[in-house]
Write a protein that holds these residues in place. Structure first.
Motif, PDB file in Angstrom:
ATOM      1  N   GLU A 198       0.835  -1.205   0.000  1.00 37.53           N
ATOM      2  CA  GLU A 198       0.000   0.000   0.000  1.00 37.53           C
ATOM      3  C   GLU A 198       0.873   1.260   0.000  1.00 37.53           C
ATOM      4  O   GLU A 198       0.579   2.249  -0.691  1.00 37.53           O
ATOM      5  CB  GLU A 198      -0.924  -0.003   1.207  1.00 37.53           C
ATOM      6  CG  GLU A 198      -2.036  -1.058   1.164  1.00 37.53           C
ATOM      7  CD  GLU A 198      -1.551  -2.447   1.572  1.00 37.53           C
ATOM      8  OE1 GLU A 198      -2.358  -3.383   1.533  1.00 37.53           O
ATOM      9  OE2 GLU A 198      -0.356  -2.590   1.942  1.00 37.53           O
ATOM     10  N   GLN A 199       1.959   1.234   0.785  1.00 35.07           N
ATOM     11  CA  GLN A 199       2.875   2.374   0.792  1.00 35.07           C
ATOM     12  C   GLN A 199       3.460   2.607  -0.599  1.00 35.07           C
ATOM     13  O   GLN A 199       3.535   3.745  -1.081  1.00 35.07           O
ATOM     14  CB  GLN A 199       4.013   2.130   1.776  1.00 35.07           C
ATOM     15  CG  GLN A 199       3.624   2.114   3.237  1.00 35.07           C
ATOM     16  CD  GLN A 199       4.861   1.974   4.114  1.00 35.07           C
ATOM     17  OE1 GLN A 199       5.770   2.801   4.071  1.00 35.07           O
ATOM     18  NE2 GLN A 199       4.918   0.903   4.911  1.00 35.07           N
ATOM     19  N   THR A 200       3.870   1.514  -1.236  1.00 37.50           N
ATOM     20  CA  THR A 200       4.486   1.620  -2.559  1.00 37.50           C
ATOM     21  C   THR A 200       3.511   2.206  -3.565  1.00 37.50           C
ATOM     22  O   THR A 200       3.871   3.078  -4.377  1.00 37.50           O
ATOM     23  CB  THR A 200       4.973   0.243  -3.037  1.00 37.50           C
ATOM     24  OG1 THR A 200       5.892  -0.299  -2.082  1.00 37.50           O
ATOM     25  CG2 THR A 200       5.651   0.348  -4.389  1.00 37.50           C
ATOM     26  N   ALA A 201       2.275   1.745  -3.540  1.00 36.99           N
ATOM     27  CA  ALA A 201       1.284   2.210  -4.507  1.00 36.99           C
ATOM     28  C   ALA A 201       1.021   3.703  -4.348  1.00 36.99           C
ATOM     29  O   ALA A 201       0.980   4.452  -5.342  1.00 36.99           O
ATOM     30  CB  ALA A 201      -0.015   1.418  -4.344  1.00 36.99           C
ATOM     31  N   GLU A 202       0.842   4.156  -3.107  1.00 34.52           N
ATOM     32  CA  GLU A 202       0.555   5.584  -2.895  1.00 34.52           C
ATOM     33  C   GLU A 202       1.761   6.445  -3.251  1.00 34.52           C
ATOM     34  O   GLU A 202       1.624   7.504  -3.870  1.00 34.52           O
ATOM     35  CB  GLU A 202       0.122   5.846  -1.455  1.00 34.52           C
ATOM     36  CG  GLU A 202      -0.190   7.310  -1.203  1.00 34.52           C
ATOM     37  CD  GLU A 202      -1.085   7.544  -0.009  1.00 34.52           C
ATOM     38  OE1 GLU A 202      -1.098   8.680   0.486  1.00 34.52           O
ATOM     39  OE2 GLU A 202      -1.773   6.604   0.418  1.00 34.52           O
ATOM     40  N   LEU A 203       2.960   5.988  -2.868  1.00 33.09           N
ATOM     41  CA  LEU A 203       4.158   6.762  -3.185  1.00 33.09           C
ATOM     42  C   LEU A 203       4.365   6.840  -4.696  1.00 33.09           C
ATOM     43  O   LEU A 203       4.682   7.913  -5.239  1.00 33.09           O
ATOM     44  CB  LEU A 203       5.379   6.121  -2.528  1.00 33.09           C
ATOM     45  CG  LEU A 203       6.716   6.818  -2.780  1.00 33.09           C
ATOM     46  CD1 LEU A 203       6.759   8.148  -2.068  1.00 33.09           C
ATOM     47  CD2 LEU A 203       7.866   5.934  -2.343  1.00 33.09           C
ATOM     48  N   THR A 204       4.187   5.727  -5.384  1.00 31.72           N
ATOM     49  CA  THR A 204       4.357   5.709  -6.837  1.00 31.72           C
ATOM     50  C   THR A 204       3.402   6.680  -7.515  1.00 31.72           C
ATOM     51  O   THR A 204       3.801   7.448  -8.405  1.00 31.72           O
ATOM     52  CB  THR A 204       4.137   4.284  -7.379  1.00 31.72           C
ATOM     53  OG1 THR A 204       5.120   3.414  -6.811  1.00 31.72           O
ATOM     54  CG2 THR A 204       4.252   4.262  -8.897  1.00 31.72           C
ATOM     55  N   ALA A 205       2.152   6.686  -7.079  1.00 28.23           N
ATOM     56  CA  ALA A 205       1.168   7.596  -7.678  1.00 28.23           C
ATOM     57  C   ALA A 205       1.571   9.052  -7.461  1.00 28.23           C
ATOM     58  O   ALA A 205       1.478   9.879  -8.377  1.00 28.23           O
ATOM     59  CB  ALA A 205      -0.211   7.323  -7.085  1.00 28.23           C
ATOM     60  N   ALA A 206       2.041   9.366  -6.258  1.00 30.87           N
ATOM     61  CA  ALA A 206       2.430  10.745  -5.953  1.00 30.87           C
ATOM     62  C   ALA A 206       3.624  11.182  -6.786  1.00 30.87           C
ATOM     63  O   ALA A 206       3.663  12.306  -7.308  1.00 30.87           O
ATOM     64  CB  ALA A 206       2.747  10.876  -4.464  1.00 30.87           C
ATOM     65  N   LEU A 207       4.614  10.298  -6.928  1.00 26.97           N
ATOM     66  CA  LEU A 207       5.819  10.656  -7.664  1.00 26.97           C
ATOM     67  C   LEU A 207       5.569  10.723  -9.169  1.00 26.97           C
ATOM     68  O   LEU A 207       6.092  11.610  -9.859  1.00 26.97           O
ATOM     69  CB  LEU A 207       6.927   9.655  -7.347  1.00 26.97           C
ATOM     70  CG  LEU A 207       7.502   9.742  -5.934  1.00 26.97           C
ATOM     71  CD1 LEU A 207       8.436   8.565  -5.660  1.00 26.97           C
ATOM     72  CD2 LEU A 207       8.246  11.057  -5.736  1.00 26.97           C
ATOM     73  N   GLU A 208       4.781   9.795  -9.695  1.00 28.29           N
ATOM     74  CA  GLU A 208       4.490   9.834 -11.138  1.00 28.29           C
ATOM     75  C   GLU A 208       3.699  11.087 -11.490  1.00 28.29           C
ATOM     76  O   GLU A 208       3.914  11.684 -12.553  1.00 28.29           O
ATOM     77  CB  GLU A 208       3.736   8.578 -11.555  1.00 28.29           C
ATOM     78  CG  GLU A 208       4.633   7.337 -11.569  1.00 28.29           C
ATOM     79  CD  GLU A 208       3.913   6.076 -11.990  1.00 28.29           C
ATOM     80  OE1 GLU A 208       4.599   5.096 -12.359  1.00 28.29           O
ATOM     81  OE2 GLU A 208       2.649   6.065 -11.951  1.00 28.29           O
ATOM     82  N   ALA A 209       2.837  11.521 -10.598  1.00 32.69           N
ATOM     83  CA  ALA A 209       2.097  12.765 -10.842  1.00 32.69           C
ATOM     84  C   ALA A 209       3.039  13.963 -10.862  1.00 32.69           C
ATOM     85  O   ALA A 209       2.731  14.995 -11.475  1.00 32.69           O
ATOM     86  CB  ALA A 209       1.029  12.949  -9.766  1.00 32.69           C
ATOM     87  N   ALA A 210       4.203  13.821 -10.210  1.00 30.05           N
ATOM     88  CA  ALA A 210       5.201  14.900 -10.187  1.00 30.05           C
ATOM     89  C   ALA A 210       6.230  14.757 -11.309  1.00 30.05           C
ATOM     90  O   ALA A 210       7.221  15.493 -11.330  1.00 30.05           O
ATOM     91  CB  ALA A 210       5.916  14.919  -8.839  1.00 30.05           C
ATOM     92  N   GLY A 211       6.018  13.786 -12.213  1.00 28.20           N
ATOM     93  CA  GLY A 211       6.883  13.659 -13.369  1.00 28.20           C
ATOM     94  C   GLY A 211       7.978  12.621 -13.267  1.00 28.20           C
ATOM     95  O   GLY A 211       8.885  12.586 -14.114  1.00 28.20           O
ATOM     96  N   ALA A 212       7.926  11.753 -12.270  1.00 30.16           N
ATOM     97  CA  ALA A 212       8.995  10.773 -12.061  1.00 30.16           C
ATOM     98  C   ALA A 212       8.792   9.515 -12.887  1.00 30.16           C
ATOM     99  O   ALA A 212       7.658   9.137 -13.204  1.00 30.16           O
ATOM    100  CB  ALA A 212       9.059  10.396 -10.585  1.00 30.16           C
ATOM    101  N   ARG A 213       9.911   8.873 -13.196  1.00 34.32           N
ATOM    102  CA  ARG A 213       9.900   7.502 -13.721  1.00 34.32           C
ATOM    103  C   ARG A 213      10.256   6.602 -12.541  1.00 34.32           C
ATOM    104  O   ARG A 213      11.410   6.587 -12.080  1.00 34.32           O
ATOM    105  CB  ARG A 213      10.906   7.362 -14.860  1.00 34.32           C
ATOM    106  CG  ARG A 213      10.519   8.182 -16.083  1.00 34.32           C
ATOM    107  CD  ARG A 213      11.484   7.958 -17.247  1.00 34.32           C
ATOM    108  NE  ARG A 213      12.820   8.457 -16.957  1.00 34.32           N
ATOM    109  CZ  ARG A 213      13.185   9.739 -17.068  1.00 34.32           C
ATOM    110  NH1 ARG A 213      12.285  10.642 -17.444  1.00 34.32           N
ATOM    111  NH2 ARG A 213      14.419  10.110 -16.812  1.00 34.32           N
ATOM    112  N   VAL A 214       9.275   5.876 -12.050  1.00 33.00           N
ATOM    113  CA  VAL A 214       9.388   5.157 -10.782  1.00 33.00           C
ATOM    114  C   VAL A 214       9.614   3.678 -11.031  1.00 33.00           C
ATOM    115  O   VAL A 214       9.009   3.081 -11.933  1.00 33.00           O
ATOM    116  CB  VAL A 214       8.109   5.364  -9.927  1.00 33.00           C
ATOM    117  CG1 VAL A 214       8.242   4.635  -8.589  1.00 33.00           C
ATOM    118  CG2 VAL A 214       7.857   6.856  -9.708  1.00 33.00           C
TER     119      VAL A 214
END
Length: 471
Positions: free
Chosen positions: A303-319
């Motif tokens: 769950e932590q990974t999913a939320e963090l990934t969504a937040a970072l991808e919305a900020a332009g990251a390749r996760v």
């Protein structure tokens, strides 16, 4: 405002050595010589390769707390100031010593006295290596949280002296948050204990926090009761690469805004990635121009990974979630991958700013580079706003490598002043030592500095311990 009264030059090191030979031959005290030269500096102030070293200070290596007390009394009797020293891995000059001083090394005070899983504490002597304590704790399913980059070779006592931080600060705090009690030898040779074995305790002033980070100017730590914690049930490394340094530092705010609290959040800018690749034959820059290197731990890791990934991808990251094998490589590159060409002068340190101002710090580097003709790279403990910038300048043909131009140090000072202007501090974890005393005076109000000198005078009225450092 004044420092403690200086030691009277009674008889000095030679007389102290004579007294040890005649009356205390059981003490291991080594005369100043080329063999003690490495005790004249720490890792941050060591001479460049090939520079002459000369003789070092007198060095004592006690085996017991009683011997530390005996050495302190002898030093006071013969007017010799004392420099407490751990492994010498510090970066601010705090453990360096002159020929007329006595270094008291805690190298042999290296016992893990007790590990109590029931109380979640360990009792250690100051010479215990950070890594050695964790090696002892791991089979019990426990760990000691502070993890400076030098964790394999730095001592718990040295970590306490500088209030060392490390990568896991984002979640677990710096050394101060893990120290419950201390045993300290004071300037008169007396042994005192401060703090509590219990997690909670509010009796009297918080003298533990006073000694943690005091850089050896108040006394010598000879024992520590530290908090230990259960190893997380899971750990996971996530990388987030960005198209630019500016995009990467802006994304730090997306982590803070999420509900995820990583144990580690490290930021590496583009010049750092390029430098690591050149030194280690890695390919970080090929994946992006900036990197957020993140560790998640604990329950609910998916769950932590999913939320963090969504937040970072919305900020332009390749996760990407890294495999355990690749994660080990990333963390090793972060901890020890930076190398600096001997053909360049370099100077660095650390500053800290509120997390919301990290992007402004990085944005300000270009103006400092232009002003002084230097290059700046930086990594950051982005989870707590602690930056580690390095200023470099190529050495022209025929120039003396031992004499860097003033521009190098002016640039470092400008970085510190930029941090202060953003509500930050001169040092987040490396300490003040000799390197940042003048800059610390710019941060601290006169009344605050006077109070600090008053505390020093109350505990060490003749200035026995580590004069000229920290304050």
């Amino acid at each position: 405002m004044s420092a403690p009264t200086a030691l009277a030059p009674l008889t000095g090191v030679s007389a102290l050595l004579d007294a040890v030979g005649a009356d205390a031959p059981h003490l291991d005290v080594r005369a100043p010589s080329a063999a003690t030269a490495s005790f004249a500096w720490d890792a941050g102030t060591a001479p460049r390769q090939g520079e002459p070293a000369g003789d070092g200070p007198a060095v004592a290596v006690p085996r017991t707390v009683a011997e530390v007390q005996e050495l302190v009394r002898l030093a006071a009797r013969y007017g010799v100031s004392v420099v407490p020293r751990g492994a010498g891995t510090g970066l601010s000059g705090g453990a360096g010593a002159q020929a007329d001083q006595l270094v008291i090394s805690t190298d042999r005070l290296d016992r893990i006295v007790e590990v109590s899983p029931a109380d979640e504490v360990a009792v250690v002597e100051p010479g215990v290596l950070n890594a050695a304590l964790n090696d002892r704790l791991a089979p019990l399913g426990l760990f000691y949280a502070p993890d400076p980059a030098s964790w394999r070779i730095s001592t718990i006592g040295g970590n306490i002296a500088t209030n060392a931080g490390g990568l896991r600060c984002a979640k677990y705090g710096v050394t101060r948050e893990s120290v419950l009690a201390l045993d300290i030898v004071l300037a008169d040779g007396s042994l005192v204990s401060v703090g509590h074995r219990s997690i909670k305790g509010v009796t009297g002033l918080d003298l533990v926090s006073l000694f943690v980070g005091s850089e050896g100017v108040l006394g010598i730590v000879v024992g520590a009761t530290v908090r230990i914690r259960p190893l997380p049930v899971a750990r996971r490394t996530v990388t987030a690469f960005f198209a630019s340094t500016a995009e990467g530092v802006t994304a730090i705010g997306a982590i803070t805004a999420s509900r995820v609290r990583p144990s580690v959040v490290e930021f590496l800018d583009e010049p750092t990635l390029v430098g690591i690749d050149a030194a280690q034959n890695s390919d970080l820059r090929a994946r992006g121009a900036a990197l957020l290197l993140i560790e998640l731990d604990g329950f609910g890791i998916d769950e932590q990974t999913a939320e963090l990934t969504a937040a970072l991808e919305a900020a332009g990251a390749r996760v990407r979630v890294e495999s355990e094998t690749d994660a080990e490589v990333f963390w090793e590159l972060r901890r020890s991958g930076r190398r600096f060409d001997e053909r360049s002068w370099f100077a660095g340190g650390d500053v800290a700013v509120p997390k919301s101002r990290i992007a402004e710090m990085f944005a300000g580097f270009s103006a400092i580079e232009s002003r002084h003709g230097v290059e700046i790279s930086a990594v950051a403990h982005a989870g707590d706003g602690n930056l580690h910038p390095v200023v470099t300048l190529p050495i022209p043909a025929g120039a003396d490598p031992a004499n860097p131009p003033a521009a190098l140090h002016h640039a470092v000072d400008d970085i510190v002043r930029a941090a202060l202007a953003l509500g930050g501090t001169v040092s987040g974890e490396h300490g003040i030592g000799t390197v940042k005393r003048a800059l610390a005076a710019e941060e601290l109000a006169d009344r605050v500095r006077a109070a600090q000198f008053a505390i020093k005078s109350a505990l060490d009225p003749v200035g026995l311990f580590n004069p000229g450092k920290a304050l």
